[in-house]
Design a protein around this motif. Sequence first.
Motif, PDB file in Angstrom:
ATOM      1  N   PRO A 156       0.813  -1.233   0.000  1.00  0.00           N
ATOM      2  CA  PRO A 156       0.000   0.000   0.000  1.00  0.00           C
ATOM      3  C   PRO A 156       0.841   1.275   0.000  1.00  0.00           C
ATOM      4  O   PRO A 156       0.535   2.229  -0.722  1.00  0.00           O
ATOM      5  CB  PRO A 156      -0.820  -0.126   1.293  1.00  0.00           C
ATOM      6  CG  PRO A 156      -0.882  -1.595   1.543  1.00  0.00           C
ATOM      7  CD  PRO A 156       0.434  -2.130   1.094  1.00  0.00           C
ATOM      8  N   LEU A 186       2.190   2.004  -3.298  1.00  0.00           N
ATOM      9  CA  LEU A 186       1.185   2.490  -4.245  1.00  0.00           C
ATOM     10  C   LEU A 186       0.653   3.875  -3.887  1.00  0.00           C
ATOM     11  O   LEU A 186      -0.140   4.449  -4.628  1.00  0.00           O
ATOM     12  CB  LEU A 186       0.017   1.497  -4.313  1.00  0.00           C
ATOM     13  CG  LEU A 186       0.363   0.084  -4.807  1.00  0.00           C
ATOM     14  CD1 LEU A 186      -0.869  -0.813  -4.747  1.00  0.00           C
ATOM     15  CD2 LEU A 186       0.934   0.118  -6.217  1.00  0.00           C
ATOM     16  N   PHE A 220      -0.913   4.595  -0.809  1.00  0.00           N
ATOM     17  CA  PHE A 220      -2.036   4.548   0.132  1.00  0.00           C
ATOM     18  C   PHE A 220      -1.479   4.274   1.516  1.00  0.00           C
ATOM     19  O   PHE A 220      -0.853   3.247   1.747  1.00  0.00           O
ATOM     20  CB  PHE A 220      -3.012   3.442  -0.262  1.00  0.00           C
ATOM     21  CG  PHE A 220      -4.121   3.226   0.745  1.00  0.00           C
ATOM     22  CD1 PHE A 220      -5.049   4.221   0.990  1.00  0.00           C
ATOM     23  CD2 PHE A 220      -4.230   2.028   1.439  1.00  0.00           C
ATOM     24  CE1 PHE A 220      -6.074   4.028   1.915  1.00  0.00           C
ATOM     25  CE2 PHE A 220      -5.240   1.827   2.364  1.00  0.00           C
ATOM     26  CZ  PHE A 220      -6.169   2.831   2.596  1.00  0.00           C
ATOM     27  N   LEU A 231      -7.821   0.967  -1.139  1.00  0.00           N
ATOM     28  CA  LEU A 231      -6.456   0.875  -1.659  1.00  0.00           C
ATOM     29  C   LEU A 231      -6.414   1.207  -3.152  1.00  0.00           C
ATOM     30  O   LEU A 231      -5.630   2.055  -3.595  1.00  0.00           O
ATOM     31  CB  LEU A 231      -5.903  -0.532  -1.410  1.00  0.00           C
ATOM     32  CG  LEU A 231      -4.573  -0.888  -2.090  1.00  0.00           C
ATOM     33  CD1 LEU A 231      -3.459   0.022  -1.592  1.00  0.00           C
ATOM     34  CD2 LEU A 231      -4.225  -2.346  -1.829  1.00  0.00           C
ATOM     35  N   PHE A 232      -7.280   0.554  -3.932  1.00  0.00           N
ATOM     36  CA  PHE A 232      -7.248   0.761  -5.379  1.00  0.00           C
ATOM     37  C   PHE A 232      -7.743   2.161  -5.757  1.00  0.00           C
ATOM     38  O   PHE A 232      -7.315   2.727  -6.758  1.00  0.00           O
ATOM     39  CB  PHE A 232      -8.076  -0.313  -6.080  1.00  0.00           C
ATOM     40  CG  PHE A 232      -7.443  -1.677  -6.000  1.00  0.00           C
ATOM     41  CD1 PHE A 232      -6.198  -1.925  -6.562  1.00  0.00           C
ATOM     42  CD2 PHE A 232      -8.091  -2.715  -5.334  1.00  0.00           C
ATOM     43  CE1 PHE A 232      -5.610  -3.171  -6.483  1.00  0.00           C
ATOM     44  CE2 PHE A 232      -7.508  -3.969  -5.244  1.00  0.00           C
ATOM     45  CZ  PHE A 232      -6.261  -4.202  -5.822  1.00  0.00           C
ATOM     46  N   ILE A 291      -4.690   4.844  -5.220  1.00  0.00           N
ATOM     47  CA  ILE A 291      -3.386   4.659  -5.873  1.00  0.00           C
ATOM     48  C   ILE A 291      -2.862   6.002  -6.398  1.00  0.00           C
ATOM     49  O   ILE A 291      -3.585   6.741  -7.064  1.00  0.00           O
ATOM     50  CB  ILE A 291      -3.493   3.634  -7.019  1.00  0.00           C
ATOM     51  CG1 ILE A 291      -3.666   2.221  -6.442  1.00  0.00           C
ATOM     52  CG2 ILE A 291      -2.253   3.683  -7.909  1.00  0.00           C
ATOM     53  CD1 ILE A 291      -3.855   1.148  -7.489  1.00  0.00           C
ATOM     54  N   HIS A 292      -1.598   6.296  -6.051  1.00  0.00           N
ATOM     55  CA  HIS A 292      -0.995   7.572  -6.424  1.00  0.00           C
ATOM     56  C   HIS A 292       0.119   7.319  -7.449  1.00  0.00           C
ATOM     57  O   HIS A 292       1.119   6.657  -7.142  1.00  0.00           O
ATOM     58  CB  HIS A 292      -0.412   8.246  -5.178  1.00  0.00           C
ATOM     59  CG  HIS A 292      -0.070   9.686  -5.363  1.00  0.00           C
ATOM     60  ND1 HIS A 292       0.935  10.115  -6.208  1.00  0.00           N
ATOM     61  CD2 HIS A 292      -0.610  10.811  -4.815  1.00  0.00           C
ATOM     62  CE1 HIS A 292       1.012  11.427  -6.171  1.00  0.00           C
ATOM     63  NE2 HIS A 292       0.084  11.873  -5.331  1.00  0.00           N
ATOM     64  N   ILE A 340       4.018   5.455  -7.129  1.00  0.00           N
ATOM     65  CA  ILE A 340       4.432   4.281  -7.917  1.00  0.00           C
ATOM     66  C   ILE A 340       5.729   4.575  -8.661  1.00  0.00           C
ATOM     67  O   ILE A 340       6.648   3.738  -8.692  1.00  0.00           O
ATOM     68  CB  ILE A 340       3.318   3.877  -8.906  1.00  0.00           C
ATOM     69  CG1 ILE A 340       2.075   3.400  -8.136  1.00  0.00           C
ATOM     70  CG2 ILE A 340       3.803   2.784  -9.846  1.00  0.00           C
ATOM     71  CD1 ILE A 340       0.888   3.096  -9.013  1.00  0.00           C
ATOM     72  N   THR A 357       8.554   4.571  -6.153  1.00  0.00           N
ATOM     73  CA  THR A 357       8.809   3.196  -5.703  1.00  0.00           C
ATOM     74  C   THR A 357       9.624   2.435  -6.733  1.00  0.00           C
ATOM     75  O   THR A 357      10.618   1.774  -6.401  1.00  0.00           O
ATOM     76  CB  THR A 357       7.486   2.451  -5.452  1.00  0.00           C
ATOM     77  OG1 THR A 357       6.768   3.109  -4.403  1.00  0.00           O
ATOM     78  CG2 THR A 357       7.745   1.006  -5.041  1.00  0.00           C
ATOM     79  N   HIS A 371       1.892  11.478   2.892  1.00  0.00           N
ATOM     80  CA  HIS A 371       2.602  10.299   2.378  1.00  0.00           C
ATOM     81  C   HIS A 371       4.113  10.408   2.595  1.00  0.00           C
ATOM     82  O   HIS A 371       4.878   9.705   1.957  1.00  0.00           O
ATOM     83  CB  HIS A 371       2.327  10.115   0.885  1.00  0.00           C
ATOM     84  CG  HIS A 371       0.870   9.993   0.560  1.00  0.00           C
ATOM     85  ND1 HIS A 371       0.063   9.013   1.091  1.00  0.00           N
ATOM     86  CD2 HIS A 371       0.067  10.747  -0.240  1.00  0.00           C
ATOM     87  CE1 HIS A 371      -1.158   9.154   0.634  1.00  0.00           C
ATOM     88  NE2 HIS A 371      -1.192  10.205  -0.160  1.00  0.00           N
TER      89      HIS A 371
END
Length: 529
Positions: free
Chosen positions: A134, A137, A139, A162-163, A166-167, A171, A174, A226
């Motif tokens: 999470p 992604l 979250f 969660l879906f 999504i940011h 991503i 990451t 975040h």
Amino acid sequence: MKTKNKAEFSQNFASGLVVFLVALPLCLGIALASGAPPLSGIIAGVIGGIVVGFISNSNISVSGPAAGLTAIVLTAITDLGAFELFLCAGIIAGLFQLVLGFVRAGSISNYFPNNVIEGMLAGIGIIIVLKQIPHALGFDGDNMSNETLFDNGINLNYFNDLFAAIHPGAIVITLISMGILLAWDKIPSLKKLKMLPGALVAVISGILLNQLFLATGSSLGISAEHLVTLPVPQTADDFKNLITLPSLNGFTNPQVWIVGATIAVVASIETLLCIEASDRLDSKRRITDTNLELKAQGVGNFLSSLIGGLPMTSVVVRSSANANAGATSKSSAIIHGVLLLVCVLSIPFILNLIPLATLAAVLILVGYKLAKPATFKHFWHNGKYQFIPFLATVLAVVFTDLLKGVGIGLLISVFYILQGNMKRAYYLSREKLNDTDDFTIKLAEEVSFLNKAAIKKTLKNVKPGSNVTIDARSTSYITTDVLEMIQDFANVRAKEDEIQVHLIGFKKSYKEYESDEDSHILVTHRRAM
């Protein structure tokens, strides 16, 4: 020699830096989940790194606030009504752990089977990966503090959230962070840069990328919720308020002593489990003095609680990150504690720029290395008696928690040990008995009550007219239950069914610790004992 020491320091500084980056959000998350002041987790991390790291002789283990104690701490603070009273319980826990160290209670760690320890590591690895997805992604509805996957059961709405959350920027960061970490791990020329670990490069890249996104007004920019969140003291009073002192009234409260004893027991068990795991992660396979470790944890918990910190244990996540980063000595743990102290006091505003997505990338790779497929294949090839307890521990750790998971793994291991012990006395199936009229039963060195069922089943399956030799020449101890059963077989059943029984090497009496000089051999009997 100086060159060697310099190279060793460089390597351990790099691994200490990696552990610092991993420990920072964990310390804050655990404090938040425990209902304690945010800095209490950092204090525990600092003491765990510097003090416990200095006293302990573990080369890989890293101590800090423990996710496994979160529920105990939260409940205790709520029940006691004040964090200051809870700190007294932490002091008491530290004193109890010191006593456990001096009475050499650390030796119980010698009885943890390797397959259970490896199962615990793999289970923790799976949890790390699943809990960091999470954050990777974008979250952050779930904090990074716990070592349990399903904190409040399986909530389908969580996956919808969660879906939906999504940011894209998270991503991107990451993937770039993970690419940097993999490159640093695979490309030889980059691996030589010991003072510049991949995790640090990934973190700096994550900060710069996000600042670029924010400066250009891009939709990829990651907002403050975040990012790492540390309190930023502005005045002298702010610095003074960072430390909470215990209330001396707590030492007269019986409930505080109960909480302290509970923390001491749970923290000691978790520490011993993690020390066993850390020793297995050590590439040089050095052995930690577990009694010294309990003393170190006792001193650490005493000092941490004295200045407003949470209780601590040796922690698998930090220790595995330390090992994977190439730590060779305990100086790495000490360096991580120093970095926590210096950076939190001097540059918290810079640390607050770190995206959680970057830290998630670091932890996902740590988790994968703990639960890599090669470990599962290794225990599969070792047979079911190794694989089943290993897999049961993995699943139990993932779906319950660390202590319950290890407990279940231990119970299954004990079951297989007992089953193996019963078989080792000997076992003959009905088919084998039916194939011959003349056979020998050779007893093991020790025959206990655990072997009674197997022996009874074998004697029951002997068919009439057989010729049976029971050989006890290699046996030093037989329990009375089994002796009486053999006597009944030889003196009653054998006469009725015309079974020829030869008893070889039996003593007149068996004492559990009888020496060879005291033993007397029975005369060999035929159809009678």
